[in-house]
Scaffold this motif. Structure first.
Motif, PDB file in Angstrom:
ATOM      1  N   GLU A 662       0.888  -1.172   0.000  1.00 21.77           N
ATOM      2  CA  GLU A 662       0.000   0.000   0.000  1.00 21.77           C
ATOM      3  C   GLU A 662       0.915   1.208   0.000  1.00 21.77           C
ATOM      4  N   ALA A 663       1.465   1.528  -1.183  1.00 24.38           N
ATOM      5  CA  ALA A 663       2.413   2.635  -1.291  1.00 24.38           C
ATOM      6  C   ALA A 663       2.567   3.013  -2.752  1.00 24.38           C
ATOM      7  N   ASP A 664       2.712   4.320  -3.003  1.00 21.39           N
ATOM      8  CA  ASP A 664       2.945   4.788  -4.368  1.00 21.39           C
ATOM      9  C   ASP A 664       4.392   4.558  -4.794  1.00 21.39           C
ATOM     10  N   ILE A 665       5.289   4.506  -3.820  1.00 23.72           N
ATOM     11  CA  ILE A 665       6.718   4.393  -4.115  1.00 23.72           C
ATOM     12  C   ILE A 665       7.082   2.919  -4.286  1.00 23.72           C
ATOM     13  N   ASP A 666       7.853   2.631  -5.343  1.00 22.11           N
ATOM     14  CA  ASP A 666       8.321   1.267  -5.547  1.00 22.11           C
ATOM     15  C   ASP A 666       9.420   0.944  -4.544  1.00 22.11           C
ATOM     16  N   SER A 667       9.363  -0.252  -3.996  1.00 20.58           N
ATOM     17  CA  SER A 667      10.424  -0.727  -3.100  1.00 20.58           C
ATOM     18  C   SER A 667      10.820  -2.136  -3.523  1.00 20.58           C
ATOM     19  N   ILE A 668      12.093  -2.417  -3.394  1.00 26.64           N
ATOM     20  CA  ILE A 668      12.618  -3.759  -3.650  1.00 26.64           C
ATOM     21  C   ILE A 668      13.206  -4.260  -2.335  1.00 26.64           C
ATOM     22  N   THR A 669      12.722  -5.402  -1.904  1.00 24.16           N
ATOM     23  CA  THR A 669      13.066  -5.910  -0.580  1.00 24.16           C
ATOM     24  C   THR A 669      13.798  -7.241  -0.724  1.00 24.16           C
ATOM     25  N   GLY A 670      14.618  -7.548   0.263  1.00 21.91           N
ATOM     26  CA  GLY A 670      15.306  -8.832   0.310  1.00 21.91           C
ATOM     27  C   GLY A 670      15.748  -9.137   1.725  1.00 21.91           C
ATOM     28  N   PHE A 671      16.466 -10.244   1.869  1.00 20.63           N
ATOM     29  CA  PHE A 671      16.974 -10.652   3.171  1.00 20.63           C
ATOM     30  C   PHE A 671      18.465 -10.959   3.049  1.00 20.63           C
ATOM     31  N   TYR A 672      19.203 -10.647   4.114  1.00 19.27           N
ATOM     32  CA  TYR A 672      20.629 -10.955   4.173  1.00 19.27           C
ATOM     33  C   TYR A 672      20.917 -11.708   5.469  1.00 19.27           C
ATOM     34  N   ARG A 673      22.037 -12.418   5.468  1.00 14.77           N
ATOM     35  CA  ARG A 673      22.390 -13.255   6.620  1.00 14.77           C
ATOM     36  C   ARG A 673      23.094 -12.433   7.695  1.00 14.77           C
ATOM     37  N   THR A 674      22.689 -12.635   8.936  1.00 14.03           N
ATOM     38  CA  THR A 674      23.351 -11.996  10.062  1.00 14.03           C
ATOM     39  C   THR A 674      23.808 -13.068  11.049  1.00 14.03           C
ATOM     40  N   LEU A 675      24.741 -12.696  11.894  1.00 12.20           N
ATOM     41  CA  LEU A 675      25.280 -13.633  12.869  1.00 12.20           C
ATOM     42  C   LEU A 675      24.376 -13.798  14.078  1.00 12.20           C
TER      43      LEU A 675
END
Length: 799
Positions: A662-675
């Motif tokens: 629900e947003a006008d702005i495009d977003s690209i999301t992902g996940f990264y590994r943390t310790l």
């Protein structure tokens, strides 16, 4: 442990000339560069070696070509050229093939070595080469695994798909480290191997001895031909078939497949055993992992009915153990609990005689070395290893009144509680991972120097003896001064785990954080003063969930906002709400955005809570065990992360995830590994740990090899929802990030330029994104990411 002689047979160097010149390492040498012929001594002196002195001719631009080198027992540096064999010997050495012309062998030898590598037709061995094995049929240059943590630092900038790869013969997946262009290769062994292949490296995983450090017993019967199988002693991460080899031992030992055939001399006595040096190994075609059996003298059988040997009830090996945060020093042993517990201990009288705890038959005994960046480690395993299912389930399934406990056992045999405590944020937690309604998995975190740590010191070593237990409880809610207490009044101090589920039923017109503070029974009398202290509240606060606005939100059909939390029997809990902010942004409890919540209707098993903002949720006592989703979401009271640290590299978690926007702005999301749940990551050197807010954090966190491939480039159109199936094979924490209009936002405020966390936990494994720098409208519904994990399987690694 004695190992066979190692060295370089002339026929193991691919493409090398038939006669290899030897360069003897001289006292004082510290570095040898075969490319230029330069020697650097420890005092800084430099000498150019004359190739003619060793009977070799320069070729392919290499001054010292086709030579054999074995360095000292110290820390040496060697640069290889062409057609040569280098052996680091003992010590922590650094070997380089950065200017290799190929046909080299780089052998680290005994010790934790570092290899600086690029794609070339070279062969790398982290341990040693075997030349003295008693068993024939080993491939030329078979590697002897040294059990040391080697580092392979690989530069893939010159990757050539048409060229021959570099080969590593004895990579130890859960000990060795690979950094590709400065990024730590993580995840399952399959994922690490694929990353290496993409960098031009073919790696063979060394065989693993189950329960590392285990010394299986070899029983010798004087004068009697005997056979002993070692088929179940080890496994191979590549699924290569294993066979047993005799590395060292008398002539009367022979091996075939995974079975040892032997006829001990008729006059062999117990005193003779000390003089026998027997080293065996498991071989996968390229590498041998050695082990030394414990020798025992048996008695030749007499005629008559055979009586099978009785297994010892005092000491067994628990092999299927997963460790996160450290490395086991030896095998994890299962000890007979009854033999370790003192009946006369006052604590034991309280827990067993008064409270009625029943201890599992087996206690767990382990010691491990923590990684430098961890203050506690987690050991996870099958519950059946320490607690019989019959103690908490029956013909009709899970016994609802039966609750779990967990205790340490000190050297005097006294018990102390080690069940998960939300105040310590460590201890044992029990989960139903297979979805059959009955817990079968135990996750046990132990803090360095904390309760249950054998030595009681903060010294990087944790371990001790501990046992699971069950007790019958009838806990109920009670309310006093707005504190909710959950307790069985007849056993008010019995340290057992209770599971609560919070379910959001109504949202407000604002986006609010709902959190809670837990108090021990000893703190209830001073609760008023404690809860008036903002430092105390912020230090104890955990997030339950964040409630989205009640309008203008795109949600998947049937969305629910639930969280499960753990309390100990007898603990109390107080809930709070922060409107359009989070507790870390509050400096005073008089801030109008902050308020404690007053419970409304309270029954024995349920409490209803609401706020003047319109948020309403229920809190229910569960008589069931937490499941797969709760295990992965267990640290979401601290941060919006997925916790896969309890899963082995071969395990695959399947389910689905949904994106709603629900947003006008495009977003690209992902996940990264943390310790960890705090977002720590390795820097480019693979050694330094960076935390949110440290310089270089974003670049280190988002290096391509640290991103989760199946959870990358996630996006959906405005006012739309998408759902897809997913399978995840990970063994660390996963944290979300988003790229929006040139900005990158993390779930950890210190990592963001505006100091705000841009993700919130909305429910178990459900996160909401705020896509505007500075917080914008702080609605955290610009993108919603939700996971539902439904099944767990084991995937055999590809050969």
């Amino acid at each position: 442990m004695q190992v066979p002689a190692t060295g370089f047979p002339h026929d193991v160097v691919p493409g090398a000339p038939g006669s290899i010149a030897r360069i003897n390492w001289q006292a004082g040498w510290q570095e040898l560069d075969l490319i230029t012929g330069l020697v650097v001594e420890s005092n800084g002196a430099q000498t150019l070696l004359d190739p003619a002195a060793f009977g070799v001719l320069p070729r392919n631009g290499i001054q010292l070509a086709g030579v054999q080198v074995r360095s000292s027992a110290g820390s040496d540096r060697i640069f290889v050229g062409v057609g040569s064999s280098v052996d680091g010997g003992a010590g922590a050495d650094a070997l380089f093939n950065s200017e290799s012309r190929g046909e080299n062998w780089l052998v680290g030898g005994i010790g934790p070595d570092r290899f600086f590598l690029r794609q070339a037709m070279d062969v790398v061995v982290g341990g040693s080469l075997i030349t003295g094995t008693r068993t024939g049929g080993l491939a030329p240059g078979a590697a002897l695994v040294d059990g040391e943590a080697d580092q392979f630092l690989i530069d893939s900038s010159e990757r050539d798909l048409s060229a021959d790869p570099l080969r590593i013969n004895d990579f130890e997946p859960y000990r060795d480290v690979a950094l590709i262009d400065g990024v730590l290769a993580q995840g399952s062994w399959l994922a690490i191997r694929q990353a290496l292949e993409a960098a031009g490296v073919i790696a063979n995983a060394a065989p693993e001895i189950l329960a590392a450090g285990n010394r299986p017993t070899l029983t010798l019967l004087p004068g009697v031909e005997s056979f002993q199988s070692f088929a179940t002693l080890g496994t191979d991460p590549d699924n290569d078939p294993l066979r047993l080899v005799v590395l060292e031992g008398p002539d009367w030992l022979a091996s075939r497949d995974t079975t040892l055939n032997f006829t001990a001399p008729a006059g062999l006595t117990a005193a003779d055993l000390a003089g026998l040096d027997i080293t065996l190994g498991l071989y996968d075609g390229k590498a041998v992992t050695p082990f030394v059996p414990e020798l025992a003298l048996g008695t030749a059988p007499v005629a008559g009915p055979e009586t099978p040997p009785q297994p010892s009830e005092d000491d067994t090996i628990i092999s299927a153990i997963h460790v996160y945060g450290g490395i086991l020093r030896g095998p994890v042993r299962g000890l007979a609990t009854g033999a370790r517990v003192s009946a006369s201990s006052m604590n034991n009288q309280r827990f067993i005689a008064a409270d009625g705890f029943e201890l599992g038959e087996r206690a767990l005994d382990f010691t491990l070395d923590l990684f430098p960046w961890f203050s506690q480690a987690t050991v996870s395993f099958d519950l059946a290893d320490v607690l019989a299912e019959e103690l908490f389930s029956g013909p009709n399934g899970r016994q609802p009144a039966r609750r779990f406990g967990y205790f340490s056992i000190d050297a005097s045999g006294a018990l102390a509680p080690l069940i998960y405590d939300p105040l310590r944020r460590s201890g044992a937690r029990f989960y139903d991972r297979n979805g059959d309604g009955i817990a079968e998995f135990l996750s046990f975190s132990l803090a360095d120097g904390g309760s249950g740590d054998r030595d009681g010191l903060v010294n990087g070593v944790v371990g001790g003896v501990s046992a699971a237990a069950v007790v019958d409880l009838n806990p109920v809610f009670s309310l006093s001064n707005n504190l909710l207490t959950l307790s069985d009044s007849s056993k008010a101090s019995a340290p057992a785990s209770l599971v609560l589920r919070a379910s959001l039923s109504n949202r407000a017109s604002t986006t609010n954080q709902i959190g809670y503070v837990v108090l021990d029974s000893s703190e209830v009398a001073s609760a008023a003063s404690l809860l008036a202290d903002p430092s105390f509240v912020k230090g104890r606060a955990q997030t339950l969930f964040s409630s989205l606005e009640n309008t203008d939100v795109t949600l998947p059909s049937g969305s629910g906002f639930d969280r499960e939390i753990l309390l100990l029997n007898g603990q109390s809990i107080r809930f709070f709400e922060v409107r359009d902010a989070t507790i870390d942004q509050i400096t005073s409890l008089n801030d109008p955005r902050f308020r404690f919540l007053a419970p409304g209707s309270v029954t024995d098993a349920q409490a209803l809570l609401s706020s003047t903002s319109g948020v309403r949720f229920s809190l229910s006592l569960l008589n069931s065990d937490q499941g797969l989703n709760a295990l992965i979401g267990q640290e979401q009271g601290m941060a919006p992360v997925l916790d896969f640290s309890n899963f082995a590299p071969t395990e695959v978690v399947s389910g689905s995830f949904v994106l709603s926007r629900e947003a006008d702005i495009d977003s690209i999301t992902g996940f990264y590994r943390t310790l960890d749940a705090q977002g720590s990551v390795f820097s480019a050197d693979g050694i330094t740990v960076l935390r949110p807010g440290d310089a270089g954090y974003a670049a280190a966190a988002l290096r391509s090899d640290n991103l989760v491939r199946d959870l990358s480039n996630l996006q959906v159109a405005d006012d739309q929802t998408s759902t897809r199936a997913i399978s995840v094979s990970e063994s660390s924490f996963l944290a979300p990030f988003a790229r929006v209009n040139g900005d990158t936002f993390f779930a950890f405020g210190a990592a963001n330029s505006d100091g705000l966390s841009h993700f919130r936990t909305l429910g178990t494994n459900m996160f909401g994104l705020e896509d505007t720098k500075g917080g914008g409208d702080l609605d955290f519904d610009d993108l919603i990411i939700g996971f539902s994990f439904t099944s767990l399987s084991t995937s055999p690694l590809l050969a």
